[in-house]
Motif scaffolding. Structure first.
Motif, mmCIF file in Angstrom:
data_model
loop_
_atom_site.group_PDB
_atom_site.id
_atom_site.type_symbol
_atom_site.label_atom_id
_atom_site.label_comp_id
_atom_site.label_asym_id
_atom_site.label_seq_id
_atom_site.Cartn_x
_atom_site.Cartn_y
_atom_site.Cartn_z
ATOM 1 N N ARG A 111 20.808 6.643 15.979
ATOM 2 C CA ARG A 111 19.359 6.457 15.772
ATOM 3 C C ARG A 111 18.796 5.730 14.730
ATOM 4 O O ARG A 111 17.851 5.023 14.561
ATOM 5 N N GLN A 112 19.680 6.064 13.465
ATOM 6 C CA GLN A 112 19.488 5.284 12.123
ATOM 7 C C GLN A 112 19.542 3.689 12.285
ATOM 8 O O GLN A 112 18.821 2.800 11.869
ATOM 9 N N THR A 113 20.484 3.122 13.223
ATOM 10 C CA THR A 113 20.642 1.841 13.519
ATOM 11 C C THR A 113 19.732 1.191 14.333
ATOM 12 O O THR A 113 19.448 -0.039 14.003
ATOM 13 N N MET A 114 19.089 1.990 15.529
ATOM 14 C CA MET A 114 18.471 1.440 16.397
ATOM 15 C C MET A 114 16.956 1.499 15.941
ATOM 16 O O MET A 114 16.051 0.806 16.565
ATOM 17 N N ASP A 115 16.571 2.160 15.056
ATOM 18 C CA ASP A 115 15.183 2.479 14.529
ATOM 19 C C ASP A 115 14.688 1.071 13.960
ATOM 20 O O ASP A 115 15.297 0.439 13.592
ATOM 21 N N GLU A 116 13.334 1.222 13.859
ATOM 22 C CA GLU A 116 12.687 -0.024 13.083
ATOM 23 C C GLU A 116 13.366 -0.044 11.538
ATOM 24 O O GLU A 116 13.402 1.003 10.857
ATOM 25 N N GLN A 117 14.011 -0.912 11.047
ATOM 26 C CA GLN A 117 14.800 -0.959 9.765
ATOM 27 C C GLN A 117 13.701 -1.465 8.630
ATOM 28 O O GLN A 117 13.844 -1.111 7.327
ATOM 29 N N SER A 118 12.725 -2.173 8.732
ATOM 30 C CA SER A 118 11.824 -2.742 7.958
ATOM 31 C C SER A 118 10.665 -1.650 7.544
ATOM 32 O O SER A 118 10.648 -0.461 8.299
ATOM 33 N N ASN A 119 10.095 -1.550 6.184
ATOM 34 C CA ASN A 119 9.126 -0.616 6.083
ATOM 35 C C ASN A 119 7.833 -1.203 5.334
ATOM 36 O O ASN A 119 7.765 -1.572 4.328
ATOM 37 N N ALA A 120 7.601 -1.866 6.533
ATOM 38 C CA ALA A 120 5.981 -3.030 6.106
ATOM 39 C C ALA A 120 4.999 -2.307 5.450
ATOM 40 O O ALA A 120 4.235 -1.634 6.266
ATOM 41 N N ILE A 121 4.562 -2.136 4.071
ATOM 42 C CA ILE A 121 3.726 -1.468 3.457
ATOM 43 C C ILE A 121 2.969 -2.537 2.582
ATOM 44 O O ILE A 121 3.681 -3.395 1.999
ATOM 45 N N PHE A 122 1.723 -2.648 2.868
ATOM 46 C CA PHE A 122 0.893 -3.728 1.750
ATOM 47 C C PHE A 122 0.362 -2.875 0.730
ATOM 48 O O PHE A 122 -0.693 -2.080 0.956
ATOM 49 N N PHE A 123 0.996 -2.924 -0.664
ATOM 50 C CA PHE A 123 0.226 -2.100 -1.651
ATOM 51 C C PHE A 123 -0.891 -2.850 -2.412
ATOM 52 O O PHE A 123 -1.065 -4.026 -2.303
ATOM 53 N N SER A 124 -1.800 -1.874 -2.649
ATOM 54 C CA SER A 124 -3.097 -2.379 -3.507
ATOM 55 C C SER A 124 -2.737 -2.275 -4.991
ATOM 56 O O SER A 124 -1.867 -1.408 -5.358
ATOM 57 N N SER A 125 -3.072 -3.196 -5.704
ATOM 58 C CA SER A 125 -2.904 -3.325 -7.182
ATOM 59 C C SER A 125 -3.799 -2.249 -7.917
ATOM 60 O O SER A 125 -3.603 -2.224 -9.037
ATOM 61 N N GLU A 126 -4.628 -1.648 -7.315
ATOM 62 C CA GLU A 126 -5.623 -0.774 -7.902
ATOM 63 C C GLU A 126 -5.158 0.594 -8.447
ATOM 64 O O GLU A 126 -5.834 1.169 -9.318
ATOM 65 N N GLU A 127 -4.181 0.923 -8.131
ATOM 66 C CA GLU A 127 -3.652 2.609 -8.301
ATOM 67 C C GLU A 127 -2.034 2.480 -8.526
ATOM 68 O O GLU A 127 -1.470 1.700 -7.953
ATOM 69 N N LYS A 128 -1.695 3.331 -9.579
ATOM 70 C CA LYS A 128 -0.264 3.207 -9.636
ATOM 71 C C LYS A 128 0.686 3.871 -8.530
ATOM 72 O O LYS A 128 0.239 4.624 -7.708
ATOM 73 N N GLN A 129 1.693 3.869 -8.558
ATOM 74 C CA GLN A 129 2.798 4.626 -7.600
ATOM 75 C C GLN A 129 2.764 5.727 -7.845
ATOM 76 O O GLN A 129 2.755 6.162 -8.913
#
Length: 831
Positions: free
Chosen positions: A554-572
């Motif tokens: 499951r780990q190998t076949m799942d989507e490997q990327s984690n496409a997040i587009f962060f905004s610079s307006e707030e802290k992590q």
């Protein structure tokens, strides 16, 4: 023992410091007090902890001075060495045995003679010609000066977002440390995985860890251009996506610095490093080289390689100093590339050759994967790790090892590296005598278990199956056997798998075909191995066990990327985020706390299942577990059971989940749901077209998650006869029926236009031409989907059909069995 020999007035020049050059200089002084030693360094520092640079930027290492192992003043005073910093060696004259040196401050150039010369220039960061790569706020990290620039930018500007380009060791360490500072981090990597030197299934848990940490990961995507837009930098990717960030860290890789050697006519090897012999001497007499710039034969493959690692550079320095003083007596045996990195809460390490590397070199090998705890599971704090080794299938020689987990990774990696470096075998792994007590290990350490697994493969006790080959299986040629519990199967099932719990395998051998490949899997591989041994010893030949089980698959076949587009307006967000992007809320939990730490799959889920009954509806249960798969398992379990997952987090390898118990469905709701999920049909005809219609409908319903029962009576029994049915003794009437009826599904006639069998052949040809599965394939699919096929006992008696003539998995029953199923069905067909 080597006798001490002192060369009075011998003059050594060393170009470059840090690991290789500084170690060579210190060892030279310890074995030759009378020598003249000069060290040239183009920068201001000669010895610093370059591996610690990311941790200073992230604030883990608080004091900058701790990075400086030795200052020029302290090193020069202790070892009586002439240290000349900010001095750039511009050329070498091998004939005159001279070097030209330029002062970085004044630009003044002078020459210095030598008896023996050591080159330790190191490596330089790769900066490809990407448009915009020289924009401000784009940094590389290689030395203390680079570190100071990045640290000053982070401290002075309080950036909110960053992009790390490159997911090697340094890139991932930078991502972790920037995240630690509260920066939203995106990692971009052109390869399909992080740590591209590792095998894909070993790197996959790191990708999932990125998701748990809410760190963006863009794999198989290269940077096409950097653009300055106001105060931010736009990173344009080859996929067309755009990431915006306040600053960029380039960690694309490094290359040997060989410019000085090339200009002097010194031989450069085929990998681009300085060629050296086994005594670390270059192609020019009395000129030697150490560190990141040299090329040497790999101990396993014998092929030229380079190791950008501090450990080998330190060993080379000591060997070289002895060779220059005592003569060429010590050989450098090369490096197997043992390396380790901390990636957020996880640790990943590698030593020797991976499956990918061995395959590229054409070296025959096998691999095995083991999941095990860092110490005894019953002692608190045990954490799961995954270990993979590659080895020679004939001699058992150990080629490589990879380990990933939360605790105990370094200890196992060191054991593997020691065996590999000494040309050891998987049998040596079995014999390792480790320090055992419950807080530290298990009586059978994971490294011992790797050796046992590998021996089982060599002896042919089972065949390992990689997740990639399992994914590419041709379903009609394979019987997939899931030996997990029914509870596990209900949470996460593979479409074409038949679930027979391990403890029930011996009683269900008749359901498993002997003419197909049997691909077995469980949670992590152990139960699959036991099932494989049962089948192998019961006449099943082509038996394969999925390496690492369903967890690795499951780990190998799942989507490997984690496409997040962060905004610079707030802290992590300081809280760890789940896959839904929501942080872990602070919840006052006054109900039961279930400690499943140390339990391997399926232990945590089973303990959760048992514990939920102990609380009232609407109350909440907190579960703690250290099995990495539990992070996803608990969400799936809640989806299946109807309970509510309030929150979950993974903190340093301990997964904490809070579940609210929901009310059971009413009897009417349960009945309605059961009705909607259950379909039944009577198959009375043995016409080929009608049989096709029956299995098209049945398989379609099963694919939608419906329960399906097929009742075969009278002529319908011919549809489920085995093509390889044995020759049986029958009475006169039984023999007559046998001769007049079709022998199996492949012999069925069409209801119309049969034309002595010609119509049947035309229909099969037409189905093949239109990519419609043959009836035989549809029957196999029905078996694999778990469709309940019942043969009517009364019809069998009348028509002289015996149980041994039917295909595997068919149940024998009567009208009462069928009617019981039909009572719960909302669709009943007669075909």
């Amino acid at each position: 023992m080597v006798n001490e020999i002192y060369y009075k007035h011998m003059k050594y020049i060393i170009v470059g410091g840090v690991a290789g050059g500084a170690t060579t200089a210190a060892r030279l002084r310890r074995v030759d007090e009378q020598a003249e030693i000069i060290m040239f360094e183009k920068g201001p520092h000669i010895s610093y902890a370059n591996c610690g640079l990311p941790y200073y930027i992230g604030g883990v290492i608080k004091e900058r001075d701790k990075l400086l192992v030795q200052t020029p003043e302290s090193f020069g005073a202790r070892f009586n060495i002439d240290i000349r910093i900010l001095s750039l060696v511009t050329s070498i004259n091998p004939v005159k045995k001279q070097v030209s040196v330029q002062s970085v401050k004044t630009g003044v150039t002078y020459t210095e003679s030598y008896d023996k010369l050591v080159l330790s220039p190191g490596a330089s960061p790769v900066k490809p010609p990407i448009p915009g790569i020289n924009l401000p706020n784009i940094f590389t990290l290689r030395n203390v000066e680079d570190t100071d620039k990045i640290k000053s930018f982070v401290d002075d500007n309080t950036p909110r977002t960053a992009v790390v380009v490159g997911a090697g060791f340094i890139g991932l360490e930078m991502a972790e440390n920037l995240h630690h500072c509260g920066v939203k981090v995106s990692v971009v990597e052109a390869a399909p995985q992080v740590m591209n030197m590792m095998d894909s299934e070993v790197a996959a848990p790191l990708h999932h860890h990125f998701k748990e940490k809410n760190v963006a990961l863009f794999l198989k995507d290269a940077v096409k251009e950097f653009k300055q837009v106001d105060d931010t930098i736009e990173v344009n990717l080859s996929s067309g996506r755009i990431i915006k960030a306040d600053f960029i860290i380039l960690s694309i890789g490094v290359k040997p610095d060989t410019s000085l050697a090339k200009a002097a006519g010194i031989k450069i090897g085929e990998t681009g490093g300085v060629w050296v012999d086994e005594y670390l001497q270059t192609s020019v007499k009395d000129i030697y080289a150490v560190g990141d710039s040299i090329e040497f034969p790999h101990p396993i493959t014998g092929k030229p390689t380079i190791a950008f690692l501090a450990g080998p550079a330190n060993r080379q320095g000591r060997i070289l100093a002895d060779n220059m003083v005592y003569g060429h007596t010590r050989k450098y045996k090369g490096s197997i590339g043992t390396a380790i990195a901390k990636v957020f809460d996880m640790t990943a390490g590698i030593t020797g050759m991976t499956h990918r590397g061995l395959k590229a070199q054409g070296i025959k090998h096998d691999c095995t994967i083991v999941h095990a705890g860092s110490h005894a599971g019953y002692y608190p704090g045990a954490m799961q790790m995954m270990l993979k080794i590659s080895f020679d299938p004939n001699t058992g020689r150990l080629y490589g090892g990879q380990v990933i987990g939360y605790k105990g990774v370094d200890k196992r990696l060191d054991l593997l590296a020691t065996v590999i470096k000494n040309n050891g075998t998987i049998y040596d792994l079995q014999e390792i005598e480790h320090a055992y007590a419950p807080p530290f290990s298990s009586a059978k350490d994971p490294v011992n278990q790797l050796g046992y697994n590998a021996e089982n493969i060599i002896r042919g006790l089972f065949k390992p199956l990689s997740p990639f080959k399992f994914a590419k299986r041709i379903k009609k040629d394979v019987f997939v056997l899931d030996v997990r519990t029914p509870e596990e199967f209900s949470i996460d099932a593979i479409e074409d798998a038949v679930n027979i719990e391990l403890d029930a395998v011996r009683k269900n051998l008749h359901r498993i075909p002997k003419d197909k490949k049997i691909m077995i899997f469980c949670g992590v591989g152990l139960r699959g191995y036991v099932a494989a041994r049962i089948l192998k010893q019961n006449g099943f030949d082509k038996v394969y066990n999925l390496s690492g089980g369903l967890k690795v698959y499951r780990q190998t076949m799942d989507e490997q990327s984690n496409a997040i587009f962060f905004s610079s307006e707030e802290k992590q967000n300081e809280l760890v985020s789940g896959s839904n992007g929501a942080g872990m809320p602070k919840i006052e939990v006054r109900q039961m706390v279930v400690d499943a730490c140390g339990l391997q799959c399926p232990g945590p889920v089973l303990k959760l299942k048992d514990s939920i009954d102990a609380i009232e509806y609407g109350e909440r249960l907190e579960v703690k577990a250290t099995d990495p798969g539990f992070y996803n398992d608990v969400a799936s379990w809640c989806n299946v059971t109807g309970h509510q997952l309030i929150s979950r987090e993974n903190k340093s390898g301990e997964i904490r989940a809070i579940i609210q118990k929901n009310k059971k469905e009413t009897e009417n709701q349960a009945t309605a749901k059961s009705d909607n999920d259950h379909k039944t049909m009577v198959v009375f005809s043995d016409d080929m077209d009608r049989a096709l219609a029956s299995f098209v409908i049945a398989n379609g319903a099963a694919s939608m998650g419906k329960k399906v029962t097929m009742f075969f009576t009278f002529w319908g029994l011919n549809v489920i006869k085995d093509v390889n049915r044995p020759k049986l003794k029958k009475d006169v009437m039984g023999n007559m029926f046998d001769k007049m009826m079709p022998g199996h599904a492949g012999k069925l006639r069409l209801s119309n236009m049969n034309m002595g069998g010609m119509g049947r052949r035309m229909m099969k040809l037409r189905m093949k031409d239109k990519n419609v599965d043959a009836l035989e394939t549809m029957i196999e699919q029905a078996q694999q989907s778990g469709i309940n096929m019942i043969a009517c006992q009364m019809s069998m008696d009348i028509m002289g059909v015996q149980k041994e003539e039917l295909i595997n998995g068919v149940n024998i029953g009567g009208v009462a069995n069928y009617l019981e199923e039909a009572e719960q069905s909302n669709l009943n067909l007669f075909i």
